[in-house]
Write a protein that holds these residues in place. Sequence first.
Motif, PDB file in Angstrom:
ATOM      1  N   PRO A   4       1.070  -1.447  -0.268  1.00 57.32           N
ATOM      2  CA  PRO A   4       0.111  -0.194   0.050  1.00 57.32           C
ATOM      3  C   PRO A   4       1.041   1.454   0.411  1.00 57.32           C
ATOM      4  CG  PRO A   4      -0.284  -0.977   2.172  1.00 57.32           C
ATOM      5  CD  PRO A   4       1.115  -1.280   0.934  1.00 57.32           C
ATOM      6  N   LEU A   5       0.329   2.292  -0.056  1.00 58.34           N
ATOM      7  CA  LEU A   5       1.172   3.206  -0.598  1.00 58.34           C
ATOM      8  C   LEU A   5       0.525   4.242   0.843  1.00 58.34           C
ATOM      9  CD1 LEU A   5       0.039   4.740  -3.755  1.00 58.34           C
ATOM     10  CD2 LEU A   5       2.169   4.205  -3.698  1.00 58.34           C
ATOM     11  N   HIS A   6       2.264   5.136   0.934  1.00 57.48           N
ATOM     12  CA  HIS A   6       1.907   5.521   2.895  1.00 57.48           C
ATOM     13  C   HIS A   6       1.024   7.171   2.202  1.00 57.48           C
ATOM     14  CE1 HIS A   6       3.201   6.827   6.218  1.00 57.48           C
ATOM     15  NE2 HIS A   6       3.498   7.935   6.155  1.00 57.48           N
ATOM     16  N   ILE A   7      -0.097   6.935   3.553  1.00 56.19           N
ATOM     17  CA  ILE A   7      -1.014   8.246   3.463  1.00 56.19           C
ATOM     18  C   ILE A   7      -0.163   9.160   4.332  1.00 56.19           C
ATOM     19  CG2 ILE A   7      -3.104   9.319   3.845  1.00 56.19           C
ATOM     20  CD1 ILE A   7      -4.609   6.440   2.602  1.00 56.19           C
ATOM     21  N   LEU A   8       0.167  10.463   3.905  1.00 56.26           N
ATOM     22  CA  LEU A   8       0.880  11.493   5.277  1.00 56.26           C
ATOM     23  C   LEU A   8      -0.427  12.367   5.112  1.00 56.26           C
ATOM     24  CD1 LEU A   8       3.005  12.292   2.391  1.00 56.26           C
ATOM     25  CD2 LEU A   8       3.725  10.607   4.602  1.00 56.26           C
ATOM     26  N   TRP A   9      -1.841  12.998   4.574  1.00 52.90           N
ATOM     27  CA  TRP A   9      -3.093  13.501   4.647  1.00 52.90           C
ATOM     28  C   TRP A   9      -3.953  12.957   3.938  1.00 52.90           C
ATOM     29  CZ3 TRP A   9      -5.341  17.626   2.387  1.00 52.90           C
ATOM     30  CH2 TRP A   9      -6.398  18.328   3.780  1.00 52.90           C
ATOM     31  N   ARG A  10      -5.004  13.162   4.346  1.00 55.27           N
ATOM     32  CA  ARG A  10      -6.425  13.081   3.876  1.00 55.27           C
ATOM     33  C   ARG A  10      -7.451  13.649   4.968  1.00 55.27           C
ATOM     34  NH1 ARG A  10      -9.369   7.240   3.157  1.00 55.27           N
ATOM     35  NH2 ARG A  10     -11.521   8.133   1.656  1.00 55.27           N
ATOM     36  N   ASP A  11      -8.475  14.123   3.768  1.00 55.22           N
ATOM     37  CA  ASP A  11      -9.730  14.829   4.353  1.00 55.22           C
ATOM     38  C   ASP A  11     -10.562  14.436   3.419  1.00 55.22           C
ATOM     39  OD1 ASP A  11      -9.551  17.114   1.991  1.00 55.22           O
ATOM     40  OD2 ASP A  11      -8.736  17.982   3.228  1.00 55.22           O
ATOM     41  N   GLU A  12     -11.841  15.330   3.227  1.00 54.24           N
ATOM     42  CA  GLU A  12     -12.920  14.218   2.227  1.00 54.24           C
ATOM     43  C   GLU A  12     -12.471  14.859   1.272  1.00 54.24           C
ATOM     44  OE1 GLU A  12     -14.421  18.114   4.314  1.00 54.24           O
ATOM     45  OE2 GLU A  12     -13.528  16.986   4.472  1.00 54.24           O
ATOM     46  N   HIS A  13     -11.720  16.075   0.393  1.00 50.51           N
ATOM     47  CA  HIS A  13     -11.557  16.141  -0.611  1.00 50.51           C
ATOM     48  C   HIS A  13     -10.139  15.914  -1.175  1.00 50.51           C
ATOM     49  CE1 HIS A  13     -14.728  18.853   0.020  1.00 50.51           C
ATOM     50  NE2 HIS A  13     -14.173  19.586   0.972  1.00 50.51           N
ATOM     51  N   LEU A  14      -9.733  15.516  -0.619  1.00 51.21           N
ATOM     52  CA  LEU A  14      -7.879  15.330  -1.061  1.00 51.21           C
ATOM     53  C   LEU A  14      -6.898  14.537   0.287  1.00 51.21           C
ATOM     54  CD1 LEU A  14      -6.441  19.412  -1.333  1.00 51.21           C
ATOM     55  CD2 LEU A  14      -7.715  17.555  -2.875  1.00 51.21           C
ATOM     56  N   VAL A  15      -5.608  14.005  -1.225  1.00 52.74           N
ATOM     57  CA  VAL A  15      -5.180  12.491  -0.285  1.00 52.74           C
ATOM     58  C   VAL A  15      -3.817  13.312  -0.855  1.00 52.74           C
ATOM     59  CG1 VAL A  15      -5.426  11.050  -1.936  1.00 52.74           C
ATOM     60  CG2 VAL A  15      -5.364  10.316   0.109  1.00 52.74           C
ATOM     61  N   ALA A  16      -2.999  13.230   0.467  1.00 53.78           N
ATOM     62  CA  ALA A  16      -1.346  12.906  -0.024  1.00 53.78           C
ATOM     63  C   ALA A  16      -1.332  11.867   0.463  1.00 53.78           C
ATOM     64  CB  ALA A  16      -0.464  14.099   0.929  1.00 53.78           C
ATOM     65  N   VAL A  17      -0.016  11.290  -0.633  1.00 55.99           N
ATOM     66  CA  VAL A  17       1.068  10.155  -0.483  1.00 55.99           C
ATOM     67  C   VAL A  17       1.816  10.264  -0.963  1.00 55.99           C
ATOM     68  CG1 VAL A  17      -1.006   8.952  -0.830  1.00 55.99           C
ATOM     69  CG2 VAL A  17      -0.095   9.555  -3.001  1.00 55.99           C
ATOM     70  N   TYR A  18       2.869   9.102  -0.448  1.00 58.43           N
ATOM     71  CA  TYR A  18       3.828   9.320  -0.268  1.00 58.43           C
ATOM     72  C   TYR A  18       4.115   8.738  -1.957  1.00 58.43           C
ATOM     73  CZ  TYR A  18       9.827   8.554  -0.802  1.00 58.43           C
ATOM     74  OH  TYR A  18      10.458   7.972  -1.189  1.00 58.43           O
ATOM     75  N   LYS A  19       5.078   9.058  -2.835  1.00 57.11           N
ATOM     76  CA  LYS A  19       5.364   8.366  -3.873  1.00 57.11           C
ATOM     77  C   LYS A  19       6.884   8.306  -4.396  1.00 57.11           C
ATOM     78  CE  LYS A  19       6.655   9.186  -8.563  1.00 57.11           C
ATOM     79  NZ  LYS A  19       7.135   7.991  -8.747  1.00 57.11           N
ATOM     80  N   PRO A  20       6.546   6.567  -4.208  1.00 56.27           N
ATOM     81  CA  PRO A  20       7.628   5.938  -4.096  1.00 56.27           C
ATOM     82  C   PRO A  20       8.316   6.139  -5.473  1.00 56.27           C
ATOM     83  CG  PRO A  20       6.685   4.423  -3.801  1.00 56.27           C
ATOM     84  CD  PRO A  20       5.292   5.547  -3.830  1.00 56.27           C
ATOM     85  N   ALA A  21       9.736   6.205  -5.571  1.00 59.89           N
ATOM     86  CA  ALA A  21      10.970   7.019  -6.931  1.00 59.89           C
ATOM     87  C   ALA A  21      10.626   4.919  -7.602  1.00 59.89           C
ATOM     88  CB  ALA A  21      12.606   6.789  -6.925  1.00 59.89           C
ATOM     89  N   GLY A  22      10.231   5.394  -9.266  1.00 58.56           N
ATOM     90  CA  GLY A  22      10.012   4.530 -10.276  1.00 58.56           C
ATOM     91  C   GLY A  22       8.718   4.063 -10.546  1.00 58.56           C
ATOM     92  N   TRP A  23       7.246   4.426  -9.469  1.00 58.15           N
ATOM     93  CA  TRP A  23       7.064   4.095  -9.917  1.00 58.15           C
ATOM     94  C   TRP A  23       5.920   5.447 -10.696  1.00 58.15           C
ATOM     95  CZ3 TRP A  23       2.094   2.254  -6.558  1.00 58.15           C
ATOM     96  CH2 TRP A  23       2.660   0.842  -5.443  1.00 58.15           C
ATOM     97  N   LEU A  24       4.861   4.685 -11.501  1.00 58.28           N
ATOM     98  CA  LEU A  24       4.252   5.639 -12.612  1.00 58.28           C
ATOM     99  C   LEU A  24       2.785   6.688 -11.381  1.00 58.28           C
ATOM    100  CD1 LEU A  24       4.076   3.966 -16.240  1.00 58.28           C
ATOM    101  CD2 LEU A  24       5.650   5.877 -15.414  1.00 58.28           C
ATOM    102  N   VAL A  25       2.391   7.376 -12.173  1.00 57.39           N
ATOM    103  CA  VAL A  25       1.235   8.358 -11.886  1.00 57.39           C
ATOM    104  C   VAL A  25       0.038   7.566 -12.573  1.00 57.39           C
ATOM    105  CG1 VAL A  25       0.154  10.135 -12.061  1.00 57.39           C
ATOM    106  CG2 VAL A  25       2.653   9.818 -11.208  1.00 57.39           C
TER     107      VAL A  25
END
Length: 85
Positions: A4-25
Amino acid sequence: MHPPLHILWRDEHLVAVYKPAGWLVHRTGLDAGETRFVMQTLRDQLGQHVFPVHRLDKGTCGVLVMALHSDAARALSQAFEHGAT
């Protein structure tokens, strides 16, 4: 299956995750052999559709913000475009 991706922050509108190197968006024909995609993994992890508002290159790691609905995606994309973030 990918971790799973590491979720740094989330609310009802947005989520911020840590994207590892080597992953495509998101999936792209430019790198057809890749199997790690942030959008797909995060969608499966959260159980809901996510909307990209910016991207990071495949080789870049860092914080990636995704919207949880189209209105938030549109508003944040416009803010990025106008340098208001």
